[in-house]
Design an enzyme around this catalytic site. Structure first.
Site, PDB file in Angstrom:
ATOM      1  N   GLU A  34       0.842  -1.194   0.000  1.00  0.00           N
ATOM      2  CA  GLU A  34       0.000   0.000   0.000  1.00  0.00           C
ATOM      3  C   GLU A  34       0.879   1.245   0.000  1.00  0.00           C
ATOM      4  O   GLU A  34       1.781   1.361   0.834  1.00  0.00           O
ATOM      5  CB  GLU A  34      -0.901  -0.018   1.246  1.00  0.00           C
ATOM      6  CG  GLU A  34      -1.951  -1.120   1.172  1.00  0.00           C
ATOM      7  CD  GLU A  34      -2.367  -1.632   2.547  1.00  0.00           C
ATOM      8  OE1 GLU A  34      -2.157  -0.931   3.544  1.00  0.00           O
ATOM      9  OE2 GLU A  34      -2.896  -2.753   2.605  1.00  0.00           O
ATOM     10  N   GLU A  65      -4.438  -7.062   2.526  1.00  0.00           N
ATOM     11  CA  GLU A  65      -3.148  -7.653   2.896  1.00  0.00           C
ATOM     12  C   GLU A  65      -3.120  -9.160   2.694  1.00  0.00           C
ATOM     13  O   GLU A  65      -2.109  -9.710   2.251  1.00  0.00           O
ATOM     14  CB  GLU A  65      -2.794  -7.309   4.345  1.00  0.00           C
ATOM     15  CG  GLU A  65      -2.334  -5.865   4.560  1.00  0.00           C
ATOM     16  CD  GLU A  65      -3.471  -4.879   4.803  1.00  0.00           C
ATOM     17  OE1 GLU A  65      -4.650  -5.297   4.724  1.00  0.00           O
ATOM     18  OE2 GLU A  65      -3.188  -3.701   5.082  1.00  0.00           O
ATOM     19  N   PHE A  88       2.348  -1.279   8.665  1.00  0.00           N
ATOM     20  CA  PHE A  88       2.720  -1.298  10.083  1.00  0.00           C
ATOM     21  C   PHE A  88       2.612  -2.759  10.536  1.00  0.00           C
ATOM     22  O   PHE A  88       1.648  -3.427  10.178  1.00  0.00           O
ATOM     23  CB  PHE A  88       1.737  -0.491  10.947  1.00  0.00           C
ATOM     24  CG  PHE A  88       1.773   1.007  10.831  1.00  0.00           C
ATOM     25  CD1 PHE A  88       1.398   1.655   9.665  1.00  0.00           C
ATOM     26  CD2 PHE A  88       2.131   1.784  11.933  1.00  0.00           C
ATOM     27  CE1 PHE A  88       1.391   3.037   9.584  1.00  0.00           C
ATOM     28  CE2 PHE A  88       2.128   3.179  11.858  1.00  0.00           C
ATOM     29  CZ  PHE A  88       1.758   3.808  10.680  1.00  0.00           C
ATOM     30  N   ASP A  90       1.601  -3.800  13.179  1.00  0.00           N
ATOM     31  CA  ASP A  90       0.343  -3.934  13.923  1.00  0.00           C
ATOM     32  C   ASP A  90      -0.795  -4.489  13.062  1.00  0.00           C
ATOM     33  O   ASP A  90      -1.781  -4.982  13.593  1.00  0.00           O
ATOM     34  CB  ASP A  90      -0.098  -2.564  14.456  1.00  0.00           C
ATOM     35  CG  ASP A  90       1.030  -1.811  15.128  1.00  0.00           C
ATOM     36  OD1 ASP A  90       0.974  -1.629  16.341  1.00  0.00           O
ATOM     37  OD2 ASP A  90       1.983  -1.403  14.431  1.00  0.00           O
ATOM     38  N   PHE A  91      -0.667  -4.377  11.742  1.00  0.00           N
ATOM     39  CA  PHE A  91      -1.751  -4.824  10.865  1.00  0.00           C
ATOM     40  C   PHE A  91      -1.653  -6.318  10.539  1.00  0.00           C
ATOM     41  O   PHE A  91      -2.430  -6.833   9.748  1.00  0.00           O
ATOM     42  CB  PHE A  91      -1.755  -4.035   9.538  1.00  0.00           C
ATOM     43  CG  PHE A  91      -1.756  -2.534   9.689  1.00  0.00           C
ATOM     44  CD1 PHE A  91      -2.166  -1.909  10.864  1.00  0.00           C
ATOM     45  CD2 PHE A  91      -1.338  -1.717   8.635  1.00  0.00           C
ATOM     46  CE1 PHE A  91      -2.157  -0.524  10.988  1.00  0.00           C
ATOM     47  CE2 PHE A  91      -1.328  -0.337   8.756  1.00  0.00           C
ATOM     48  CZ  PHE A  91      -1.734   0.265   9.935  1.00  0.00           C
ATOM     49  N   HIS A 134      -0.745   1.231  16.287  1.00  0.00           N
ATOM     50  CA  HIS A 134       0.250   1.694  15.310  1.00  0.00           C
ATOM     51  C   HIS A 134       1.627   1.903  15.940  1.00  0.00           C
ATOM     52  O   HIS A 134       2.432   2.662  15.421  1.00  0.00           O
ATOM     53  CB  HIS A 134      -0.180   3.032  14.683  1.00  0.00           C
ATOM     54  CG  HIS A 134      -1.339   2.944  13.738  1.00  0.00           C
ATOM     55  ND1 HIS A 134      -2.623   2.769  14.149  1.00  0.00           N
ATOM     56  CD2 HIS A 134      -1.395   3.017  12.382  1.00  0.00           C
ATOM     57  CE1 HIS A 134      -3.435   2.746  13.099  1.00  0.00           C
ATOM     58  NE2 HIS A 134      -2.706   2.893  12.013  1.00  0.00           N
TER      59      HIS A 134
END
Ligand code: TPP
Lengths: 339, 327
Positions: A34, A65, A88, A90-91, A134
């Protein structure tokens, strides 16, 4: 008189240069993620690549993703060498199945007959008020799962060399860059995020730790941004006559256990600094390694300074309370040495 | 056409949101100049503002009660305010203060408010399944409350979007899915990310009605939402509303927006939905210019008071970081 010229790059430039050089060398390398195109990656890891290589090789993706990381896996198996960026870390929750049940396991499940040569890049770290979803560091979670190499550079030089190694590796490599080491204009300035980087391609071996500062009184083992914090703390400690050795692991998988043991045998004291959560992570693994390999050499119980087991709070006083920093590292090392 | 009273209420809601967002924009840069440092100032971290998207929040939330559940995204302020969240506690949370909704733990992407049954998430599309869960609970509890899930067009390419639509339709739950299509997902334009033009077309694939509002018009949103909300309340199942709206500002503050052309930015600024609505209000006689001015003035006063509350509130104690991991 010869004038010495030094070529200074930020870490983000070092990473994008490594990717560009490998893309020039190997037409199978391409990038998906992205905002990796016009934007150049939110953290600059793909800056300038779209202009050089065009949208066929620098591919902006939808926010899908699972689909694009899975696509990278399939493309890797079928002869390409993709680099996929998870913006990130975190994703990871929305796509972890592709990562750990597929990317990391297919080689093993195939009895070694299928390889998945790809790089998954992702940003880690907090300290700038981006809160619980994040700011996490999370490499420990990936390192726990067998089948993927884990790379966590701290300097521009290592970042370039490790990226080239990662792209050339026949295994999936997860490459974690901390936002605070990238040298971005919009993050709190970090002088060590800029450093000397040779122009020609070179590799830094995956699985080899590096002594970033030699010392005889205490070993501080860490990675990424915390290497910089540990070096700052070591400067403070030196003024008090304590010489800290700062060991930058650079990779978590494979882990350079010999380097940990060797350093601890020399200094007899171990502090592990980790921005990832404390329990069940890197700090426990490093301490276990030291106990297994250098138990008789330890003059004090190994210590760790890690992120407490709480989600990352937003408000600055609370976030700063949780993060290891120069002062906390120096205090913990001092405590180890002076008792 | 809605009553003049409704029109005035829609206008008022949009104006207070706009003033809130523009005020935050200014505050966000305090302490971040001359060199921008995302960690500095009274409001650190990323800041996603919703200026331009007010018609969506105002038009939909006008039909809701505080007991209806709302889930929103990383860009949540407009929806939070329109659903009735206390502006002072919202501002205090954004400032990271003890008096904030989450005592400074959550920040601007993680707002949770039991008083208005509001929640949001910074992970794209991940507020959608929770909305389905709220509606499931209402059904099990025999309540005629409903759930509304707001999400961007970028989120419609996540698995969670498709899974949530199917589940809500399969179990005939009272959910209204509201897609805010502002044409951009950070730097990636809609047509480079989605194979079809309108997400409202996807609704039929899941067996629910899909409505397209093509022009960011608060009245059209209000009317479409009225139907969808009524259907959900009477047990008629979920629906999807897609609004072509505008992102007047950067993805986040500090975004240089190099990926956007000047012409496009000028176009969206010129068609500002609030200004257009105000012209209509004056033409139809629903409001006069002095009426409008008064609304802006009142909104400025309300926002100034909320900001003052936030600024003067204390920070949480550092060690409070360790509280609230478990109930
Ligand atoms: C799972 C996940 N992937 C990526 C991101 C990073 N990200 C944050 S906002 C955003 C764009 C979202 O676009 P859209 O859903 O259209 O909402 P908008 O920002 O336009 O309001 C992206 C990619 C994220 N937060 N979560």
């Amino acid at each position: 008189m010869a004038v010495e010229t030094r070529r200074l790059l930020t870490t983000s430039k070092a990473i994008s240069e490594a990717i560009a050089q490998e893309m020039e060398r190997d037409p199978r390398v391409f990038v998906m993620g992205e905002d990796v195109g016009v934007y150049g990656g939110i953290f600059g890891a793909t800056e300038g690549l779209l202009a050089k290589f065009g949208p066929e090789r620098i591919m902006d993706t939808p926010i899908s993703e699972t689909a694009f990381i899975g696509t990278a896996i399939g493309a890797a198996i079928s002869g390409m060498r993709p680099i996929a960026e998870l913006m990130f870390v975190d994703f990871f929750g929305v796509c972890m199945d592709q990562i750990y049940n597929h990317m990391a396991k297919i080689h093993y499940e195939s009895g070694g007959n299928v390889t998945v040569p790809m790089v998954l890049t992702t940003a880690i770290g907090g300290g700038y008020g981006d809160a619980a979803q994040h700011s996490q560091t999370l490499y420990g979670l990936f390192a726990h799962l067998p089948g993927m190499k884990i790379v966590v550079p701290s300097t521009p030089y290592d970042a370039k060399g490790l990226m080239i190694s990662a792209i050339r590796d026949d295994n999936p490599v997860v490459y974690f860059f901390h936002k605070g080491i990238m040298g971005l204009g919009w993050m709190t300035p970090n002088p060590r995020a800029t450093g000397e980087v040779p122009e020609e391609p070179y590799t830094v071996p995956i699985g080899k730790a590096d002594v970033k500062r030699a010392g005889g009184d205490v070993t501080i083992v860490t990675v990424s941004l915390m290497v910089h914090r540990a070096l700052d703390a070591a400067e403070d400690l030196a003024t008090e006559g304590i010489e800290a050795e700062v060991l930058d692991l650079r990779s978590l998988v494979p882990l350079d256990r010999e380097a940990i043991v060797e350093s601890v045998r020399k200094t007899h004291r171990l502090l592990v600094v980790d921005e990832d959560y404390g329990s069940f992570g890197m700090s426990g693994e490093v301490i276990t390694t030291a106990i297994e390999g250098a138990f008789d050499h330890l003059d004090a119980p190994p210590a760790r300074l890690a992120y407490p087991d709480v989600p990352v709070p937003y408000s600055r006083p609370m976030e700063q309370f949780c993060l290891p920093d120069r002062e906390k590292i120096a205090a913990a090392a001092r405590q180890l040495v002076k008792g | 056409m809605p009553s003049n009273e409704t029109l005035r209420a829609l206008h008022h809601q949009m104006v207070r949101i706009r003033v809130f967002e523009e005020t935050l924009q200014k505050i966000y840069f305090e302490g971040k100049t001359p060199a921008f440092d995302i960690a500095a100032g009274p409001v650190p971290g990323e800041m996603h503002l919703a200026a331009g998207q007010e018609p969506v929040a105002a038009g939909v939330c006008a039909h809701l009660r505080p007991t209806d559940a709302v889930t929103a995204t990383h860009r949540p302020h407009h929806v939070a305010l329109a659903h009735g969240m206390d502006m002072q506690r919202l501002a205090a949370e954004i400032f990271g203060k003890e008096t904030g909704l989450g005592h400074g733990k959550g920040g601007h992407m993680h707002l949770f408010d039991p008083a208005t049954n509001f929640g949001c998430s910074g992970i794209i599309a991940e507020g959608m399944p929770t909305a389905v869960g709220h509606a499931l609970a209402f059904k099990k509890l025999g309540r005629d409350d409903i759930a509304v899930s707001f999400f961007g067009e970028g989120a419609a390419n996540q698995g969670a979007f498709h899974e949530s639509l199917n589940l809500a339709a399969l179990w005939k739950l009272g959910v209204v899915f509201v897609c805010e299509d502002n044409a951009w997902a950070i730097s990636v334009p809609k047509d480079k990310a989605t194979a079809i033009a309108n997400n409202s077309d996807r609704a039929s694939a899941y067996g629910m009605p899909g409505v397209l509002i093509p022009d960011n018009d608060p009245v059209a949103v209000y009317e479409a939402a009225g139907e969808a909300v009524a259907r959900a309340r009477r047990g008629g199942g979920p629906s999807l509303i897609e609004i072509k709206t505008d992102r007047l500002l950067g993805h986040f503050e500090g975004d240089p927006q190099l990926y956007r052309t000047k012409a496009e930015m000028e176009t969206v600024t010129q068609r500002d939905a609030i200004r257009r609505f105000e012209r209509q209000l004056i033409e139809s006689g629903a409001m006069t210019q002095p009426d409008l001015d008064q609304v802006w003035e009142a909104a400025r006063a309300e926002v100034a008071e909320a900001v003052e509350f936030a600024r003067s509130s204390p920070y949480p104690a550092p060690e409070a970081a360790l509280l609230h991991v478990f109930a």
